[in-house]
Write a protein that holds these residues in place. Structure first.
Motif, mmCIF file in Angstrom:
data_model
loop_
_atom_site.group_PDB
_atom_site.id
_atom_site.type_symbol
_atom_site.label_atom_id
_atom_site.label_comp_id
_atom_site.label_asym_id
_atom_site.label_seq_id
_atom_site.Cartn_x
_atom_site.Cartn_y
_atom_site.Cartn_z
ATOM 1 N N THR A 18 0.840 -1.194 0.083
ATOM 2 C CA THR A 18 -0.090 -0.005 0.102
ATOM 3 C C THR A 18 1.058 1.110 0.142
ATOM 4 N N LYS A 19 0.337 2.274 -0.402
ATOM 5 C CA LYS A 19 1.172 3.610 -0.322
ATOM 6 C C LYS A 19 1.841 3.823 1.123
ATOM 7 N N GLU A 20 1.099 3.490 2.114
ATOM 8 C CA GLU A 20 1.330 3.944 3.512
ATOM 9 C C GLU A 20 2.599 2.843 3.770
ATOM 10 N N GLU A 21 2.410 1.520 3.260
ATOM 11 C CA GLU A 21 3.420 0.778 3.760
ATOM 12 C C GLU A 21 4.769 1.144 2.752
ATOM 13 N N PHE A 22 4.582 1.391 1.539
ATOM 14 C CA PHE A 22 5.894 1.843 0.870
ATOM 15 C C PHE A 22 6.299 3.020 1.474
ATOM 16 N N THR A 41 7.417 5.894 -11.095
ATOM 17 C CA THR A 41 5.946 5.813 -11.202
ATOM 18 C C THR A 41 5.409 5.364 -12.521
ATOM 19 N N ALA A 42 5.087 4.193 -12.344
ATOM 20 C CA ALA A 42 4.866 3.385 -13.689
ATOM 21 C C ALA A 42 3.318 3.090 -14.161
ATOM 22 N N ASN A 43 2.776 3.673 -15.489
ATOM 23 C CA ASN A 43 1.539 2.946 -15.932
ATOM 24 C C ASN A 43 1.790 2.344 -17.322
ATOM 25 N N GLY A 72 -4.838 0.535 -14.920
ATOM 26 C CA GLY A 72 -4.667 -0.473 -15.644
ATOM 27 C C GLY A 72 -3.555 -1.530 -15.410
ATOM 28 N N ILE A 73 -2.371 -1.016 -14.493
ATOM 29 C CA ILE A 73 -1.434 -1.906 -13.925
ATOM 30 C C ILE A 73 -2.119 -2.846 -12.888
ATOM 31 N N VAL A 74 -2.953 -2.085 -12.156
ATOM 32 C CA VAL A 74 -3.646 -2.940 -10.982
ATOM 33 C C VAL A 74 -4.660 -3.923 -11.875
ATOM 34 N N ARG A 87 -3.132 0.597 -6.162
ATOM 35 C CA ARG A 87 -2.677 1.525 -6.966
ATOM 36 C C ARG A 87 -2.130 2.711 -6.017
ATOM 37 N N ILE A 88 -0.637 3.223 -6.356
ATOM 38 C CA ILE A 88 0.069 4.266 -5.710
ATOM 39 C C ILE A 88 0.065 5.216 -6.741
ATOM 40 N N ALA A 89 -0.772 6.247 -6.773
ATOM 41 C CA ALA A 89 -0.708 7.310 -7.739
ATOM 42 C C ALA A 89 0.348 8.250 -7.347
ATOM 43 N N GLY A 90 1.299 8.584 -8.331
ATOM 44 C CA GLY A 90 2.326 9.308 -8.262
ATOM 45 C C GLY A 90 2.103 10.684 -7.535
ATOM 46 N N PHE A 91 0.797 11.415 -8.225
ATOM 47 C CA PHE A 91 0.810 12.532 -7.446
ATOM 48 C C PHE A 91 0.386 12.660 -5.948
ATOM 49 N N ASP A 92 -0.440 11.478 -5.640
ATOM 50 C CA ASP A 92 -0.661 11.235 -4.076
ATOM 51 C C ASP A 92 0.678 11.066 -3.377
ATOM 52 N N LEU A 93 1.697 10.194 -3.959
ATOM 53 C CA LEU A 93 2.971 9.983 -3.433
ATOM 54 C C LEU A 93 3.777 11.367 -3.057
#
Length: 243
Positions: A18-22, A41-43, A72-74, A87-93
């Motif tokens: 998850t984003k938090e785990e990452f 950040t790959a799409n 699409g990756i997910v 999904r870990i969105a680059g913007f959110d990260l």
């Protein structure tokens, strides 16, 4: 990274956290220890570009972490019976990184986008995250071999380096010059500076929840529609391989 925390799609290994785990397990320790890392950040577009260009594929494979930025990756991982946690969105990260930098008084370098967009993004960050040190900034219109840019980023001693040069330039720049740096979280962020600047508004939450952020972006930026073909090709290739 432990193999159970990686899902491989078309020879690209994606972080399965998850984003938090990452952030907790991978990124924050690097920042705390003043180490460096390279995040992609790959799409689907990046995966397809890597499939077509072996040199680019090797650049992606050499990154420390590749995160699944794209529904699409997910979806593809699910079809392959190797589900990704989220999904870990680059913007959110990036937003989370800026919040963390604000809490810890860390520094950030903004590299890329058009000059006026870059300046607006920096101004917005100064206002929203006043404790973030702006280590420096530069627009994205320069030669990848320009060592003066590398030296400027190195001299800034930035904790976080946001590289918004678009694919494949941002990943190529980081990979080519990574050895010059001893610290820093380097992350290719595509159009994130446009988002921070407010030039390209983020999709409303309901669109994101319904996994329709891609459609919202096409509506707001019709020029992006030509890129959808690669996404459909990616999905088709995953489905054919699965069958």
């Amino acid at each position: 990274m432990n193999s159970k925390n990686v899902v491989t799609i078309m020879d690209i290994g994606f972080v399965n956290k998850t984003k938090e785990e990452f952030l907790r397990d991978c990124v924050k320790p690097r920042l705390e220890n003043e180490e460096k890392c390279f995040i992609v950040t790959a799409n689907p577009e990046i995966v397809m570009k890597a499939r077509e260009d072996q040199a680019y594929k090797e650049v992606i494979q050499e990154a420390d972490y590749v995160i699944p930025d794209g529904i699409g990756i997910v979806k593809a991982a699910g079809w392959m019976k190797q589900p990704l946690k989220e999904r870990i969105a680059g913007f959110d990260l990036v937003v989370d990184l800026l919040q963390y930098a604000n809490e810890r008084g860390l520094s950030c370098y903004f590299l890329g986008a058009q000059a006026h967009v870059n300046e607006k993004a920096v101004a917005a960050v100064r206002k929203e995250y006043p404790n973030v040190t702006i280590a420096g900034n530069h627009h994205g219109f320069f030669d990848l071999d320009d060592l003066s840019i590398v030296e400027a980023v190195k001299e800034s001693n930035a904790d976080i380096v946001l590289v918004a040069l678009g694919l494949p330039r941002q990943e190529l720049w980081i990979n080519q010059h990574y050895h010059h740096f001893h610290k820093g979280v380097f992350i290719g962020v595509g159009g994130t500076l446009d988002g921070l600047a407010g030039d390209v508004p983020r999709a409303p939450k309901i669109w994101i929840k319904l996994n329709l952020e891609w459609l919202y972006r096409i509506i707001k930026q019709p020029s992006r529609i030509k890129r959808i073909g690669k996404v459909f090709e990616f999905m088709l290739r995953v489905l054919v391989k699965k069958s």
